[in-house]
Design a protein around this motif. Structure first.
Motif: not given
Length: 437
Positions: A219-246
């Motif tokens: 259920f997680l998507v990297d904003p820099a992924s191909d999926l996010a770039a090509e299909h932004p309509d596939w992402l839940v809007r107005d949600v913060d997915g959080g982040f984890t340590h580098a």
């Protein structure tokens, strides 16, 4: 929008001997029994509140709170009381307990039922047994790449450990490739530069008589992924997915796949049917909290319904025979969906977590919550206490191994096997050889 809290019970307690069990929202949320004078574990920042606790829920000071389950041993010889969600897969009320003088005042923001029992673990177990869930299948023994290689795992690392399993005669059923084989979160079928062929590595595992397992965070998507770039309509809007340590994970903000969007659902299905066709039949699905986050989805369904339908898509794609392990998952909304479930925060090569947040990796938090959730084992699913680490570099490895063994749950090794000394090999072999479940 949360409902107001309504009083549901008021009863006397012995302040010196009473205990309260808080059930946390998801796998990594601290859960267990506290004395009335204890300060329950709470998130140390807003990000961990999203990633490891129940998002959007703040607990007042001097208040105990369980998500769908809260138990009280009054400490005066009277029965233990449990307050539990009426429909736990559909609505998970928060249940609060505040002690005033020598009385416990209990309230909830949704419907609950009350149970009584002789002690906290047994009343929770009685509740679980009354759900009528099918008895879970025993877990296979597993080797997992995560706690040695983290996201830097390579195909050669898998081959080296495959050879070592044979050399050391270790009874490992499943070889599970963890995070690091994929190009990005969301781009599950595109390999990182460290792997040449998923099907090829699955074939190599199976050629040695073992089963192939793989990790995803579906259920997680990297904003820099191909999926996010090509299909932004596939992402839940107005949600913060959080982040984890580098370093160990990704170190930046994350997005959430909207499985209520037909094309996104079809993509998720294609990912898992592809992996299954390539020979993988053990699936660890992680960071599942993301699928239950509130946000604007394609279909007007509530977040818990969206979460369950997303997991059901995965199960349909992998088939009934494949083994499904959940992690970072909202607990009560997951009832009936998984073979095994992580029941604690991540362990680590060290005992104490960073800061004093028991949702964070460390042997102490994993042990605290793992013990607190022992009642779930073989009633809701096979408990996953997290991986055994038996190499010499691991702090207090003897104590950690004893905890994993005592749970009787899923047994998974996560060492570079050639780094094990004699104690490590013997202990790993014993734990993986099969514990009565």
């Amino acid at each position: 929008m949360h409902n107001p809290f309504t009083p549901i019970a008021s009863l006397p307690v012995n302040p010196r001997t009473a205990r309260v069990h808080e059930e946390g929202w998801q796998s990594w949320s601290p859960s267990g029994a506290y004395a009335l004078g204890d300060k329950p574990y709470r998130p140390t920042n807003d990000n961990w509140a999203t990633v490891c606790y129940r998002p959007g829920v703040t607990v007042p000071e001097d208040t105990f709170q369980g998500e769908g389950l809260l138990a009280l041993d009054p400490g005066d010889g009277t029965p233990v009381r449990l307050w539990a969600a009426v429909e736990p897969t559909r609505e998970v009320p928060s249940i609060r307990l505040v002690v005033t003088a020598d009385r416990a005042e209990v309230s909830a923001d949704g419907p609950v039922k009350e149970w009584t029992g002789t002690d906290i673990q047994s009343v929770l177990a009685d509740w679980a047994s009354g759900l009528g869930l099918q008895a879970p299948r025993p877990a296979p023994s597993v080797w997992c790449s995560w706690y040695e290689y983290f996201t830097a795992v390579t195909e050669e690392d898998i081959h080296e450990n495959l050879r070592a399993m044979d050399t050391l005669d270790l009874p490992i059923d499943v070889v599970q490739i963890d995070d690091g084989y994929q190009k990005a979160l969301g781009d599950w079928l595109t390999l990182s530069g460290r792997f040449r062929s998923r099907a090829g590595i699955a074939d190599a595992i199976r050629a040695r008589g073992r089963r192939a397992g793989i990790w995803t965070a579906p259920f997680l998507v990297d904003p820099a992924s191909d999926l996010a770039a090509e299909h932004p309509d596939w992402l839940v809007r107005d949600v913060d997915g959080g982040f984890t340590h580098a370093g160990r994970n990704w170190g930046h903000d994350l997005r959430v796949l909207d499985t209520t969007h037909p094309a996104a659902a079809a993509y998720l299905t294609s990912v898992f049917t592809t992996l299954r066709a390539e020979g993988f039949d053990y699936f660890k699905v992680d960071f599942l909290y993301a699928g239950a986050l509130d946000g604007v989805r394609h279909a007007r369904v509530d977040a818990l319904q969206a979460y369950r339908s997303g997991i059901e898509l995965i199960r349909e794609a992998i088939g009934p025979e494949a083994y499904l392990l959940g992690c970072g998952a909202p607990m009560l909304p997951s009832l009936g969906l998984f073979d095994a479930m992580r029941v604690s925060p991540d362990t680590a090569p060290h005992r104490r977590p960073e800061a004093d947040d028991y949702s964070q990796p460390g042997q102490d938090p994993a042990e605290f919550t793992g013990v607190g959730r022992q009642w779930q084992h073989c009633r809701l699913w096979i408990n996953d206490p997290d991986c055994l680490m038996a190499r010499p570099a691991v702090e207090t490895r003897e104590r950690w191994a004893a905890h994993v063994e005592a749970t009787g749950g899923l047994m998974a090794s996560s060492d570079r096997l050639l780094s094990l000394d004699e104690w490590g090999v013997t202990t790993t072999r014993r734990l993986l050889s099969g514990v009565d479940q």
